[in-house]
Design an enzyme around this catalytic site. Structure first.
Site, mmCIF file in Angstrom:
data_model
loop_
_atom_site.group_PDB
_atom_site.id
_atom_site.type_symbol
_atom_site.label_atom_id
_atom_site.label_comp_id
_atom_site.label_asym_id
_atom_site.label_seq_id
_atom_site.Cartn_x
_atom_site.Cartn_y
_atom_site.Cartn_z
ATOM 1 N N CYS A 144 -27.321 14.188 -30.136
ATOM 2 C CA CYS A 144 -28.503 14.589 -29.376
ATOM 3 C C CYS A 144 -28.996 15.985 -29.733
ATOM 4 O O CYS A 144 -30.092 16.369 -29.331
ATOM 5 C CB CYS A 144 -28.215 14.520 -27.885
ATOM 6 S SG CYS A 144 -27.877 12.842 -27.309
ATOM 7 N N HIS A 190 -20.973 24.723 -34.617
ATOM 8 C CA HIS A 190 -20.299 23.464 -34.954
ATOM 9 C C HIS A 190 -18.797 23.633 -34.788
ATOM 10 O O HIS A 190 -18.199 24.549 -35.342
ATOM 11 C CB HIS A 190 -20.614 23.071 -36.403
ATOM 12 C CG HIS A 190 -20.480 21.607 -36.677
ATOM 13 N ND1 HIS A 190 -19.324 20.913 -36.418
ATOM 14 C CD2 HIS A 190 -21.359 20.695 -37.177
ATOM 15 C CE1 HIS A 190 -19.493 19.637 -36.758
ATOM 16 N NE2 HIS A 190 -20.710 19.478 -37.211
ATOM 17 N N HIS A 220 -38.453 30.450 -19.598
ATOM 18 C CA HIS A 220 -38.340 28.997 -19.461
ATOM 19 C C HIS A 220 -37.069 28.506 -20.153
ATOM 20 O O HIS A 220 -36.693 29.014 -21.213
ATOM 21 C CB HIS A 220 -39.566 28.298 -20.062
ATOM 22 C CG HIS A 220 -40.872 28.854 -19.587
ATOM 23 N ND1 HIS A 220 -41.390 28.570 -18.342
ATOM 24 C CD2 HIS A 220 -41.757 29.697 -20.186
ATOM 25 C CE1 HIS A 220 -42.539 29.204 -18.198
ATOM 26 N NE2 HIS A 220 -42.781 29.895 -19.291
ATOM 27 N N HIS A 222 -30.929 20.236 -22.629
ATOM 28 C CA HIS A 222 -30.930 18.805 -22.919
ATOM 29 C C HIS A 222 -30.540 17.977 -21.705
ATOM 30 O O HIS A 222 -29.488 18.184 -21.092
ATOM 31 C CB HIS A 222 -29.987 18.498 -24.080
ATOM 32 C CG HIS A 222 -29.723 17.045 -24.270
ATOM 33 N ND1 HIS A 222 -30.725 16.116 -24.438
ATOM 34 C CD2 HIS A 222 -28.559 16.347 -24.302
ATOM 35 C CE1 HIS A 222 -30.199 14.916 -24.568
ATOM 36 N NE2 HIS A 222 -28.884 15.029 -24.491
#
Length: 520
Positions: free
Chosen positions: A243, A322, A406, A410
Site C-alpha cells: 500500500c 525499508h 494537513h 493511509h
C-alpha cells in the site's frame, strides 16, 4: 497488498484495542541516533543551495543599483590587471553555472484525480455478508468472524466492490481482473487529462503501481496502448510493493524528472480486487476481504518552470524507509497458499510492532527536514542528554503539527489510525480525511492518500502555503512519506473530485454505526 490494515485480526494484530499487547509502540519515546543523523545528512547535503541562493541574490541586487560610471570608477580605483579580471570573471561564471546546473529541479503537481465507481458497485455491509454466505466456501464461524470484523472496521455502507466478486457465484478470472483494471485506471486518467488539458502525447514518463495484479503485457503497457502514448516514453510497472507503493511511484517519478527536463510524469496507483479475493477459512487471511475496496488515482507531475503558476502543489521531500532486511519485518505480511491451496495474504501477530518501528524510523529521518528550528533544538538536546550523557530526563516529543497543516495517513484500518493519532497527538480534524476515506471508500490501497487529499480540498481547507504530509505503510515492510506545499488556494466550487456533491453530508466524526464496538 500490505499492511497496517491487519490491526483488527485476533490471530494477527489483536482485535481488542483495549489491550496494549498489539498496539503500536510509542515510536517517539526512543529513537536511534543513526536515523537522526540520516535526516541531518539530507538537510546538510542541500545546505549549499540554502547558502548560495541568498548570497547570489544579494550580490545581484547590489550590482543592479550600479551605473556605468560606478563601474568605471570602481575599475580605476581597484586597478586590476587584465589577467585578474578574466580569472575573477571566469570563477564567478563557473560558480554560478555550477549552482544553476546542480540544483534540484522543482517538481510540481498539476492536478490529480480519484476514480469513483458507478453506484451499481456499492456494497453495504449486509450485502457483503450475504454474498459471502452464498459462496458456500466460508464456515459459519468464519462468517461470524467476518461480521465482527466488518462491524469494527470503520467502513461505511457505500464502499465499492467489482462485479466479478459480488456476482453469485463469484467469477474471479483474468478477463474480469483486466476489466476492473481498465475501468479504474482509464476512469482516473480520463478525468485527470480533462482537468489539466495536457495531451497524452506530451507525457514522457509513466509509472503504474499495483501490488498483486501483474498481467502480461503489464498495466503500464495497457495504459500506453489505450492512450497511444509516444514510443520513447519511459514506462515503469511496480508490483508487490504494498500500500505504500503510491509514494514509491511519486519518488521514482521525482528522480526521473531530475534528469529529464521539460517533462510530464503520469503516476497511476491502484489495487486489483478481482483476482485477490480470498475464499478460504484461514482467519489471518480474511481481513483483506473486509477492508479492501475498489479504487485508484492518477497524478500528473511536471518539472516545467512554466507550469508552476497553474500547479496545485510543489513536492518538498520524499523519505523512504525499508525494514526488509529483518526476517520478522519481511514476513509480517506474506502472500501464500493456505492448507486448501487458496491464495491469500497472511498477517503476522508482529504486524503492529513492525509498523510502529518502521514509522518511528521514517519520522526520525523526516524530522530534521521539516520541524522548526526550535523543535529540533529541544529534541536534539534531549536526545544527546539521554543517549550520550546518560541523563535520566523525560524524552521530548516533537510537535509535528507545527510542521504540517494537513495529514494524509493511509486509511489501512481503524486500529492503526487510532494509534497514530495517539502517538502523534493529532486532533480529530487532522485525522478526519483518513477516517472519512476509510468510512466512505474503504482501504483502496496505495490510492487512499489521494482520496484523503481530495477530501481536504473538497472541504475548502487547502490554502496557499499549506504543508501536507502523506504517509503510508506497505508489505516488505516499508513506511514512506511525501511532503507537499500548496502553491495556491484550492476553491472547492471549481473542483471535481469523488467527494463532490456529498461532502456536506459528512461530519467531523465517523458516524456511530462505524464505532469500535459496533453499536448504532
Amino acid at each position: 497488498m500490505a499492511e497496517v490494515r491487519a490491526a483488527r485480526s485476533p490471530e494477527s494484530a489483536g482485535i481488542n484495542s483495549r489491550s496494549n499487547k498489539h498496539n503500536l509502540p510509542n515510536f517517539l519515546l526512543s529513537v536511534r541516533l543513526k536515523y537522526v543523523k540520516l535526516g541531518y545528512h539530507y538537510l546538510i547535503s542541500h545546505a549549499m543551495y540554502l547558502l548560495l541562493t541568498p548570497l547570489l541574490a544579494a550580490v545581484t541586487a547590489h550590482l543592479s543599483t550600479l551605473t556605468l560610471d560606478d563601474f568605471l570608477h570602481l575599475w580605476n580605483h581597484l586597478k586590476f590587471n587584465l589577467v585578474t579580471v578574466v580569472l575573477g570573471s571566469t570563477l564567478i561564471v563557473f560558480l554560478a553555472t555550477l549552482y544553476f546546473m546542480s540544483r534540484p529541479r522543482q517538481v510540481y503537481l498539476l492536478d490529480f484525480a480519484c476514480y469513483k465507481p458507478d453506484p451499481a458497485r456499492i456494497c453495504s455491509r449486509e450485502v457483503f455478508l450475504k454474498r459471502s454466505a452464498l459462496t458456500g466456501t466460508f464456515s459459519a464461524e468464519n462468517l461470524a468472524f467476518q461480521k465482527k470484523l466488518m462491524t469494527r472496521s470503520g467502513l461505511g455502507q457505500k464502499t465499492y466492490l467489482p462485479e466479478a466478486v459480488m456476482r453469485v457465484p463469484p467469477n474471479p478470472c483474468m478477463a474480469e481482473a483486466r476489466k476492473e483494471a481498465e475501468t479504474v485506471m482509464f476512469g482516473a486518467i480520463d478525468e485527470l487529462l480533462a482537468k489539466t488539458g495536457v495531451k497524452a502525447k506530451d507525457i514522457g514518463i509513466l509509472v503504474v503501481n499495483c501490488s498483486l495484479f501483474n498481467p502480461t503485457p503489464s498495466l503500464s503497457a495497457m495504459v500506453v496502448n489505450h492512450y497511444k502514448l509516444r514510443g520513447n516514453i519511459l514506462s515503469y510497472n511496480l508490483g508487490g510493493m504494498g500500500c505504500s507503493a503510491g509514494l514509491i511511484s511519486i519518488d521514482l517519478a521525482k528522480q526521473l524528472l531530475q534528469v529529464h527536463p521539460n517533462s510530464y510524469a503520469l503516476v497511476v496507483s491502484m489495487e486489483n480486487i478481482t483476482l485477490n479475493w480470498y475464499f478460504g477459512n484461514n482467519r489471518s487471511m480474511l481481513l483483506p476481504n473486509c477492508l479492501f475496496r475498489m479504487g485508484g488515482a492518477a497524478i500528473l507531475l511536471s518539472n516545467r518552470p512554466s507550469d508552476r503558476r497553474r500547479s496545485k502543489y510543489r513536492l518538498i521531500h520524499t523519505v523512504r524507509t525499508h525494514k526488509g532486511s529483518d526476517d520478522k519485518c519481511y514476513r509480517c505480511v506474506f502472500q501464500h497458499e493456505d492448507d486448501d491451496r487458496n491464495v491469500g495474504v497472511a498477517l503476522s501477530k508482529d504486524l503492529m510492532a513492525v509498523a510502529g518501528e518502521t514509522l518511528k524510523t521514517n519520522i526520525t529521518t523526516l524530522g530534521p527536514l521539516v520541524l522548526p528550528i526550535s523543535e529540533q533544538l529541544l529534541f536534539f538536546a534531549t536526545l544527546v542528554a539521554r543517549k550520550i550523557l546518560k541523563i535520566k530526563i523525560k524524552p521530548y516529543i516533537p510537535d509535528f503539527k507545527l510542521a504540517f497543516e494537513h495529514f494524509c495517513i493511509h486509511a489501512g484500518g481503524r486500529a492503526v489510525l487510532d494509534e497514530v493519532e495517539k502517538n502523534l497527538d493529532l486532533s480529530d480534524r487532522h485525522m478526519e480525511p483518513s477516517r472519512m476515506t476509510l468510512y466512505r471508500f474503504g482501504n483502496t490501497s496505495s490510492s487512499s492518500l489521494w482520496y484523503e487529499l481530495a477530501y481536504s480540498e473538497a472541504k475548502g481547507r487547502i490554502r496557499k502555503g499549506d504543508r501536507t504530509w502523506q504517509i503510508a505503510f506497505g508489505s516488505g515492510f516499508k513506511c514512506n512519506s511525501a511532503v507537499w506545499r500548496a502553491l495556491r488556494t484550492v476553491d472547492p466550487s471549481k473542483e471535481k473530485n469523488p467527494w463532490t456533491d456529498e461532502i456536506d453530508g459528512f461530519p467531523v466524526h465517523v458516524p456511530e454505526e462505524a464505532t469500535l464496538d459496533g453499536t448504532s
